[in-house]
Design a protein around this motif. Structure first.
Motif, PDB file in Angstrom:
ATOM      1  N   GLN A 301      40.974  31.494  35.781  1.00 15.94           N
ATOM      2  CA  GLN A 301      40.071  31.313  36.907  1.00 15.94           C
ATOM      3  C   GLN A 301      40.204  32.462  37.901  1.00 15.94           C
ATOM      4  OE1 GLN A 301      41.371  27.409  38.232  1.00 15.94           O
ATOM      5  NE2 GLN A 301      39.621  26.452  37.242  1.00 15.94           N
ATOM      6  N   SER A 302      39.176  32.623  38.705  1.00 16.28           N
ATOM      7  CA  SER A 302      39.208  33.638  39.749  1.00 16.28           C
ATOM      8  C   SER A 302      40.045  33.145  40.924  1.00 16.28           C
ATOM      9  CB  SER A 302      37.777  33.932  40.226  1.00 16.28           C
ATOM     10  OG  SER A 302      37.799  34.725  41.400  1.00 16.28           O
ATOM     11  N   PRO A 303      40.768  34.036  41.605  1.00 19.07           N
ATOM     12  CA  PRO A 303      41.512  33.617  42.800  1.00 19.07           C
ATOM     13  C   PRO A 303      40.629  32.979  43.864  1.00 19.07           C
ATOM     14  CG  PRO A 303      42.260  35.770  42.080  1.00 19.07           C
ATOM     15  CD  PRO A 303      41.053  35.437  41.246  1.00 19.07           C
ATOM     16  N   SER A 304      39.335  33.318  43.887  1.00 18.03           N
ATOM     17  CA  SER A 304      38.438  32.718  44.872  1.00 18.03           C
ATOM     18  C   SER A 304      38.221  31.237  44.628  1.00 18.03           C
ATOM     19  CB  SER A 304      37.090  33.444  44.852  1.00 18.03           C
ATOM     20  OG  SER A 304      36.469  33.329  43.585  1.00 18.03           O
ATOM     21  N   ALA A 305      38.596  30.739  43.439  1.00 21.22           N
ATOM     22  CA  ALA A 305      38.504  29.306  43.167  1.00 21.22           C
ATOM     23  C   ALA A 305      39.649  28.535  43.793  1.00 21.22           C
ATOM     24  CB  ALA A 305      38.488  29.070  41.657  1.00 21.22           C
ATOM     25  N   TRP A 306      40.616  29.224  44.370  1.00 18.98           N
ATOM     26  CA  TRP A 306      41.787  28.581  44.961  1.00 18.98           C
ATOM     27  C   TRP A 306      41.949  29.026  46.411  1.00 18.98           C
ATOM     28  CZ3 TRP A 306      44.424  24.860  42.374  1.00 18.98           C
ATOM     29  CH2 TRP A 306      44.170  24.756  41.008  1.00 18.98           C
ATOM     30  N   PRO A 307      41.062  28.611  47.290  1.00 17.16           N
ATOM     31  CA  PRO A 307      41.219  28.943  48.714  1.00 17.16           C
ATOM     32  C   PRO A 307      42.408  28.199  49.299  1.00 17.16           C
ATOM     33  CG  PRO A 307      39.443  27.375  48.418  1.00 17.16           C
ATOM     34  CD  PRO A 307      39.861  27.788  47.037  1.00 17.16           C
ATOM     35  N   PRO A 308      42.843  28.555  50.508  1.00 15.13           N
ATOM     36  CA  PRO A 308      44.006  27.885  51.106  1.00 15.13           C
ATOM     37  C   PRO A 308      43.811  26.382  51.178  1.00 15.13           C
ATOM     38  CG  PRO A 308      43.419  29.841  52.358  1.00 15.13           C
ATOM     39  CD  PRO A 308      42.326  29.647  51.344  1.00 15.13           C
ATOM     40  N   ILE A 309      44.879  25.645  50.974  1.00 14.63           N
ATOM     41  CA  ILE A 309      44.814  24.190  50.974  1.00 14.63           C
ATOM     42  C   ILE A 309      44.730  23.639  52.392  1.00 14.63           C
ATOM     43  CG2 ILE A 309      47.321  23.976  50.962  1.00 14.63           C
ATOM     44  CD1 ILE A 309      44.830  21.642  49.194  1.00 14.63           C
ATOM     45  N   HIS A 310      45.374  24.316  53.342  1.00 16.30           N
ATOM     46  CA  HIS A 310      45.352  23.891  54.739  1.00 16.30           C
ATOM     47  C   HIS A 310      44.639  24.942  55.593  1.00 16.30           C
ATOM     48  CE1 HIS A 310      47.992  20.488  54.110  1.00 16.30           C
ATOM     49  NE2 HIS A 310      48.910  21.256  53.571  1.00 16.30           N
TER      50      HIS A 310
END
Length: 367
Positions: A301-310
């Motif tokens: 997956q692209s890193p943009s699929a994992w934005p900050p959780i908080h």
């Protein structure tokens, strides 16, 4: 009289059936490594349902599969117990996982056209698991929102996320190899809690700021590993301090130390209370960062699929801002599935409030 007798028999039979799924606590089996496969076997039909929601013309079979998934989840969760007080946290996690699985199963069953990533126009059929999805080009997607003449402009804190938040995270168009592997495809939609890049999460709030911008893979990995080390050290430090506090044990105790004067007693209890809040925040972020590395490396997956959780907790100025913007939104769609959408429909039908306004309040808009 035969009437009360019949009612008693019906109630007794219903209780016996209920106890088959939810036995008394003393009748439950102790959870061990040997019984662990039985405790999580409900994930097999759930992931199969997740696979079906990514295929065409599977609405009927998903509806038929829903009772099996729900009943298996309830049975597996309540059939076992852990008597070790140190495992209470993991017991809570097992119950939370069951609630999420049930909510997602209802969502998959009710999604008539399946679940698509932003940019996908059509899903492949079941009998062609290696077919490519029919997707529009990424540059034609815009910000990933669907607008019509009846939709309102982007709202402020009380409504949907600002435009710049969504623009910071362009929709993640499925790579060609995504739907070639049914197992990976099922995992992707099953673990998409916030729905970033999916049709059901187009209007979810995404934290903004310099650290929230998509990064290159190498930069993303470095930042993630740095956060992992920081959060792990913070968790260990707070956990050690709590365990070294006199009177506080894994099975109970109190943070209000009676041997201290009132001023010092409440100072210590306040510090422990705030420290445990930081421990929870760091723990959630730690698990999320581990999963992000798995998603980037294993699923491609692209890193943009994992934005900050908080969000940035230092910028929080109110409880509303904390719960809606600072705290993670992982379970937002779960709450909406269990009651948010139904409540909006009921109030809209009764005329008490506009359902569109309620969906905006939940940071969701009607499709």
């Amino acid at each position: 009289m035969p009437g009360p007798r019949v009612l008693y028999e019906i109630r007794h039979a219903a209780l016996l059936a209920w106890r088959q799924f939810v036995p008394r606590f003393e009748d439950r089996e102790v959870l061990t490594w040997r019984t662990m496969p039985q405790a999580i076997m409900y994930l097999a039909p759930f992931f199969f349902m997740a696979f079906l929601v990514r295929r065409q013309d599977t609405h009927l079979i998903r509806l038929l599969l829903l009772p099996t998934v729900v009943s298996a989840t309830v049975w597996c969760t309540f059939r076992f117990k852990s008597e070790d007080a140190r495992m209470a946290w993991y017991e809570w996690d097992r119950g939370l996982l069951a609630l999420v699985v049930i909510a997602k199963s209802f969502d998959y069953a009710c999604a008539q056209d399946g679940r698509r990533k932003v940019g996908e126009n059509e899903l492949p059929p079941v009998h062609e698991p290696h077919a490519e999805p029919h997707a529009v080009p990424a540059d034609a997607i815009g910000d990933g929102t669907s607008k019509d003449e009846n939709s309102d402009e982007d709202t402020d804190e009380d409504g949907g996320p600002p435009t710049e938040d969504r623009d910071a995270y362009p929709p993640v168009v499925s790579p060609r190899r995504s739907l070639r592997n049914p197992l990976i495809d099922a995992f992707e939609v099953a673990f998409a809690m916030r729905g970033v890049g999916w049709d059901f999460g187009r209007h979810v709030y995404v934290p903004r700021g310099p650290s929230a911008l998509p990064a290159e893979r190498s930069t993303f990995v470095k930042n993630t590993v740095r956060r992992l080390v920081r959060n792990q050290l913070l968790i260990d430090f707070v956990d050690t301090v709590e365990k070294m506090t006199p009177g506080v044990t894994a099975s109970g105790g109190t943070i209000f130390l009676p041997q201290l004067p009132p001023l010092e007693r409440y100072a210590v209890s306040t510090c422990l209370h705030l420290a445990h809040g930081l421990l929870i925040i760091a723990g959630v972020a730690l698990v999320y960062d581990y999963l992000s590395l798995v998603g980037v490396f294993l699923f491609g997956q692209s890193p943009s699929a994992w934005p900050p959780i908080h969000g940035d907790l230092r910028q929080t100025r109110s409880l509303h801002q904390f719960w809606s913007r600072g705290w993670h939104q992982v379970l937002r769609y779960t709450f909406l599935t269990f009651g948010g959408f139904q409540g909006a429909g009921s109030l809209e039908t009764s005329g008490w409030c506009s359902g569109h306004s309620l969906r905006r309040l939940c940071s969701m808009k009607s499709a």
